[in-house]
Scaffold this active site. Sequence first.
Site, PDB file in Angstrom:
ATOM      1  N   GLY A  22       6.803 -65.467 108.840  1.00 36.15           N
ATOM      2  CA  GLY A  22       6.899 -66.617 107.946  1.00 36.15           C
ATOM      3  C   GLY A  22       7.512 -67.815 108.633  1.00 36.15           C
ATOM      4  O   GLY A  22       7.401 -67.984 109.857  1.00 36.15           O
ATOM      5  N   GLY A  61      13.252 -67.394 109.001  1.00 40.11           N
ATOM      6  CA  GLY A  61      13.541 -66.483 110.118  1.00 40.11           C
ATOM      7  C   GLY A  61      14.975 -66.614 110.617  1.00 40.11           C
ATOM      8  O   GLY A  61      15.654 -65.616 110.867  1.00 40.11           O
ATOM      9  N   CYS A  91      -0.471 -69.051 111.895  1.00 38.37           N
ATOM     10  CA  CYS A  91       0.598 -69.392 112.832  1.00 38.37           C
ATOM     11  C   CYS A  91       0.043 -69.714 114.211  1.00 38.37           C
ATOM     12  O   CYS A  91       0.537 -70.597 114.897  1.00 38.37           O
ATOM     13  CB  CYS A  91       1.624 -68.274 112.898  1.00 38.37           C
ATOM     14  SG  CYS A  91       0.891 -66.659 113.092  1.00 38.37           S
ATOM     15  N   GLU A 116       4.271 -57.613 117.616  1.00 35.57           N
ATOM     16  CA  GLU A 116       3.542 -56.768 116.689  1.00 35.57           C
ATOM     17  C   GLU A 116       2.283 -56.332 117.414  1.00 35.57           C
ATOM     18  O   GLU A 116       1.927 -56.872 118.448  1.00 35.57           O
ATOM     19  CB  GLU A 116       3.197 -57.545 115.418  1.00 35.57           C
ATOM     20  CG  GLU A 116       4.460 -58.031 114.726  1.00 35.57           C
ATOM     21  CD  GLU A 116       4.310 -58.262 113.241  1.00 35.57           C
ATOM     22  OE1 GLU A 116       3.796 -59.334 112.898  1.00 35.57           O
ATOM     23  OE2 GLU A 116       4.711 -57.393 112.448  1.00 35.57           O
TER      24      GLU A 116
HETATM   25  P1  NDP Z   1       8.582 -68.369 103.820  1.00 27.32           P
HETATM   26  O1  NDP Z   1       9.110 -68.056 105.154  1.00 27.32           O
HETATM   27  O2  NDP Z   1       9.563 -68.866 102.792  1.00 27.32           O
HETATM   28  O3  NDP Z   1       7.871 -67.081 103.172  1.00 27.32           O
HETATM   29  C1  NDP Z   1       7.437 -65.935 103.876  1.00 27.32           C
HETATM   30  C2  NDP Z   1       7.954 -64.672 103.184  1.00 27.32           C
HETATM   31  O4  NDP Z   1       9.386 -64.657 103.214  1.00 27.32           O
HETATM   32  C3  NDP Z   1       7.567 -64.577 101.696  1.00 27.32           C
HETATM   33  O5  NDP Z   1       7.376 -63.230 101.343  1.00 27.32           O
HETATM   34  C4  NDP Z   1       8.814 -65.133 101.023  1.00 27.32           C
HETATM   35  O6  NDP Z   1       8.958 -64.735  99.682  1.00 27.32           O
HETATM   36  C5  NDP Z   1       9.904 -64.522 101.898  1.00 27.32           C
HETATM   37  N1  NDP Z   1      11.197 -65.193 101.825  1.00 27.32           N
HETATM   38  C6  NDP Z   1      11.455 -66.479 101.458  1.00 27.32           C
HETATM   39  N2  NDP Z   1      12.780 -66.724 101.524  1.00 27.32           N
HETATM   40  C7  NDP Z   1      13.376 -65.573 101.930  1.00 27.32           C
HETATM   41  C8  NDP Z   1      14.726 -65.192 102.168  1.00 27.32           C
HETATM   42  N3  NDP Z   1      15.737 -66.047 102.007  1.00 27.32           N
HETATM   43  N4  NDP Z   1      14.982 -63.933 102.566  1.00 27.32           N
HETATM   44  C9  NDP Z   1      13.974 -63.052 102.747  1.00 27.32           C
HETATM   45  N5  NDP Z   1      12.673 -63.346 102.505  1.00 27.32           N
HETATM   46  C10 NDP Z   1      12.367 -64.598 102.117  1.00 27.32           C
HETATM   47  O7  NDP Z   1       7.413 -69.406 103.956  1.00 27.32           O
HETATM   48  P2  NDP Z   1       6.787 -70.321 102.791  1.00 27.32           P
HETATM   49  O8  NDP Z   1       5.918 -69.479 101.948  1.00 27.32           O
HETATM   50  O9  NDP Z   1       7.863 -71.075 102.066  1.00 27.32           O
HETATM   51  O10 NDP Z   1       5.927 -71.357 103.628  1.00 27.32           O
HETATM   52  C11 NDP Z   1       6.588 -72.477 104.178  1.00 27.32           C
HETATM   53  C12 NDP Z   1       6.078 -72.800 105.556  1.00 27.32           C
HETATM   54  O11 NDP Z   1       6.304 -71.682 106.392  1.00 27.32           O
HETATM   55  C13 NDP Z   1       4.592 -73.055 105.677  1.00 27.32           C
HETATM   56  O12 NDP Z   1       4.252 -74.365 105.384  1.00 27.32           O
HETATM   57  C14 NDP Z   1       4.376 -72.740 107.127  1.00 27.32           C
HETATM   58  O13 NDP Z   1       4.732 -73.841 107.917  1.00 27.32           O
HETATM   59  C15 NDP Z   1       5.336 -71.612 107.392  1.00 27.32           C
HETATM   60  N6  NDP Z   1       4.681 -70.292 107.330  1.00 27.32           N
HETATM   61  C16 NDP Z   1       4.392 -69.695 108.508  1.00 27.32           C
HETATM   62  C17 NDP Z   1       3.745 -68.485 108.511  1.00 27.32           C
HETATM   63  C18 NDP Z   1       3.409 -67.824 109.787  1.00 27.32           C
HETATM   64  O14 NDP Z   1       2.553 -66.956 109.818  1.00 27.32           O
HETATM   65  N7  NDP Z   1       4.091 -68.164 110.872  1.00 27.32           N
HETATM   66  C19 NDP Z   1       3.332 -67.818 107.282  1.00 27.32           C
HETATM   67  C20 NDP Z   1       3.712 -68.515 106.079  1.00 27.32           C
HETATM   68  C21 NDP Z   1       4.358 -69.708 106.144  1.00 27.32           C
HETATM   69  P3  NDP Z   1       8.355 -65.673  98.506  1.00 27.32           P
HETATM   70  O15 NDP Z   1       6.906 -65.750  98.743  1.00 27.32           O
HETATM   71  O16 NDP Z   1       8.731 -64.923  97.288  1.00 27.32           O
HETATM   72  O17 NDP Z   1       9.039 -66.997  98.648  1.00 27.32           O
END
Ligand code: NDP
Length: 476
Positions: A222, A227, A278, A457
């Site tokens: 994410g 992270g 990503c 991964e």
């Molecule tokens: P997040 O990092 O918030 O979400 C990814 C996962 O983490 C979801 O399951 C989310 O839950 C969970 N999560 C959120 N906050 C926490 C926390 N404090 N502790 C543990 N888990 C958590 O990304 P977003 O969905 O907010 O997207 C925002 C931006 O992130 C995007 O615009 C993009 O730039 C980037 N992103 C990058 C990805 C990648 O593959 N590298 C994938 C997705 C996003 P929930 O959905 O319930 O919030």
Amino acid sequence: MNMLIGGEETASLDETWTEVINPATGVVLDHVPRGSAHDVDNAVESAQGAFDSWSKKTTRERGMVLCRAAELIRQQHTDLARLLTREQGKPLRESIDEVRGCANILEYYASIAGKPAGEAINLGSAGDCMVMREPLGVCGAIIPWNMPVIIMGWKIGPALLAGNTLVLKPASATPLTNLKIAGCMRDAGLPPGVLNVVTGPGETVGEAIVKHPLIRKISFTGDCATGYRIREMAAHQFKDITLELGGSDPMIVMADADLNRAVEGALRGRFYNAGQICTAVKRLYLDEKISTGFIKKLKDLSEGMKIGNGLTPGTDIGPLVSREQVDRMSSCMNRVREKDEGSILTGGCTLSGGEYDAGFFYKPTLITDVDPQSGLLTTEIFGPVLPIMTFPDLDTAIAEANRTRYGLGASIWTKDLSTVKRVYREVNAGIIWVNRHLMIPPEIPFGGMNESGIGRENGYHALESYSRTKTLFMGW
Ligand code: NDP
């Protein structure tokens, strides 16, 4: 649709539900329970209870369950793919690729079940040593919304084959297909408690998973900011972590490249999944000798892409996953215009009229004359926006490619082996593609350098990361 804890579907414990919205229509598609820290406790207890017997099975027995699950996923791939398109938005053919990709991953891990894990060391007169690998225990997996099915496969395949049990949290925007895949695992004979899915917000369910003292490893994909937070929380308990965070992948096209193939590569590399990947092409660097024709062709092709509901045949680009993601693109383009960070050659706006008014659509966007200090180059743009730069020589291209805090992937398009060698050695990225971008078969390790994350991964590397060594020293 409910949580799966201990292999049983359970009703929401607190009667609160989260809406899952179809991004192509803006209409509510389904609801899932808004889980709580208490649900995570139950899931961990269930996973802990299942660990002893699951970890004592042979890897071949565990691999056979993965194989059967892959078969069930293949049998149901049309329904699963349609559900994925309805909750995530991507064109149906991309969903089919993703669902089949998940089955491929499970089969791959089943296929390496017999690969020796460990080593024997002869220490001469001091004795002999055996280094064995054992599972870690209960692990936590946190899934994003962009590629939820393939990323679920990346986490459950190696974690379960290695003998761990899992508590998994899907993204709130896309929990439905993940729950169905968990159902396939159960129907394939995965014993109760081995895989537990808890739906609910990241700040409660996600954090409860990261902080739970019985969870030994967290695998997260994410946002970088999330992270960082997870890393901090996990550090307090010395948990293992795999973090697959953002990227700003450069694609470098030399004048000697197969230019037709490179244009197609840039189009697919940036606009697949509406750019929400990503390791998508986030920065395109063109040899200035071929840039004019290349840009014209890329513009024509991107303007010809069919944007619409992913279930409509012929759709090339579906909606973004949420209104929030559209707002992110819009504010990024507003900044480009206000601060004169580049020239928007095409796109740079939402679409209007008919289905476009209800869904979360954004036009494929190309930007030229990019200000070198623009946020387009220094932050991850997670949508269909491609900044295009030109370079006079390879030294400049490599220096520009490395001007980033990320280091996930990069590609070089050329016929010249010495150029490939230089880019492979000098560009900082976890994977360098040659004459392609974005292909990640299950066999190859995948992950980033620098702020793109920690760990790998996929492949044998991921399997090792879900186990630890234990040494037996026999002093005869
Ligand atoms: P997040 O990092 O918030 O979400 C990814 C996962 O983490 C979801 O399951 C989310 O839950 C969970 N999560 C959120 N906050 C926490 C926390 N404090 N502790 C543990 N888990 C958590 O990304 P977003 O969905 O907010 O997207 C925002 C931006 O992130 C995007 O615009 C993009 O730039 C980037 N992103 C990058 C990805 C990648 O593959 N590298 C994938 C997705 C996003 P929930 O959905 O319930 O919030």
